[in-house]
Design a protein around this motif. Sequence first.
Motif, PDB file in Angstrom:
ATOM      1  N   CYS A   1      76.438  86.846  49.792  1.00 53.75           N
ATOM      2  CA  CYS A   1      75.824  85.366  49.389  1.00 53.75           C
ATOM      3  C   CYS A   1      76.906  84.204  49.737  1.00 53.75           C
ATOM      4  CB  CYS A   1      75.838  85.599  48.004  1.00 53.75           C
ATOM      5  SG  CYS A   1      74.305  86.888  47.151  1.00 53.75           S
TER       6      CYS A   1
ATOM      7  N   THR B   1      73.319  80.608  45.109  1.00 55.55           N
ATOM      8  CA  THR B   1      73.233  82.104  44.488  1.00 55.55           C
ATOM      9  C   THR B   1      73.095  81.732  42.911  1.00 55.55           C
ATOM     10  OG1 THR B   1      74.776  82.842  45.960  1.00 55.55           O
ATOM     11  CG2 THR B   1      74.403  84.091  44.065  1.00 55.55           C
TER      12      THR B   1
ATOM     13  N   GLN C   1      71.462  86.710  42.453  1.00 56.64           N
ATOM     14  CA  GLN C   1      70.495  86.713  43.800  1.00 56.64           C
ATOM     15  C   GLN C   1      70.736  85.457  44.497  1.00 56.64           C
ATOM     16  OE1 GLN C   1      66.325  86.861  42.209  1.00 56.64           O
ATOM     17  NE2 GLN C   1      65.401  86.727  44.196  1.00 56.64           N
TER      18      GLN C   1
ATOM     19  N   PHE D   1      69.915  82.858  47.627  1.00 59.83           N
ATOM     20  CA  PHE D   1      68.635  82.089  48.279  1.00 59.83           C
ATOM     21  C   PHE D   1      69.160  81.557  49.550  1.00 59.83           C
ATOM     22  CE2 PHE D   1      67.536  82.628  43.810  1.00 59.83           C
ATOM     23  CZ  PHE D   1      66.173  82.883  43.706  1.00 59.83           C
TER      24      PHE D   1
END
Length: 124
Positions: free
Chosen positions: A70, A75, A122, A124
């Motif tokens: 990341c 993130t 997560q 992106f």
Amino acid sequence: MTNNPYYRNGDEFDSSSIPQGPPQGFSNDYFEPPPFGPPPGAGLPPIAPPPGFSPPIPAWQVGPGGIRNCLFSNTYVWLRNGRSFWFFPTFIGRQVIVGYRWRRRRGWTYHFLNPNEILSYQCF
């Protein structure tokens, strides 16, 4: 104390032989306090704000393992204390993750994270 170069005539202190200021070729800049804000080389914050949504927490990315993927990406981070926010990592070490955290009122702010505080994330 006759061997001490800073004393003459036994008791009189002579400061004329003590060097004054920094040595030749050096400046006083070393002794000034560091500037505020991120240190040089910390990476620049993103130009644009993060996406305008908060994603659901993924069940498959638990803990900080793999967050290196990341680096320099928007993130979303969930912490063990229940907080969650957008983060833009610029450096990932064993004991610290450095980057920029999105704050609605202030925009991107320089921020440190302890990898052990991360519940999930997560990219992106």
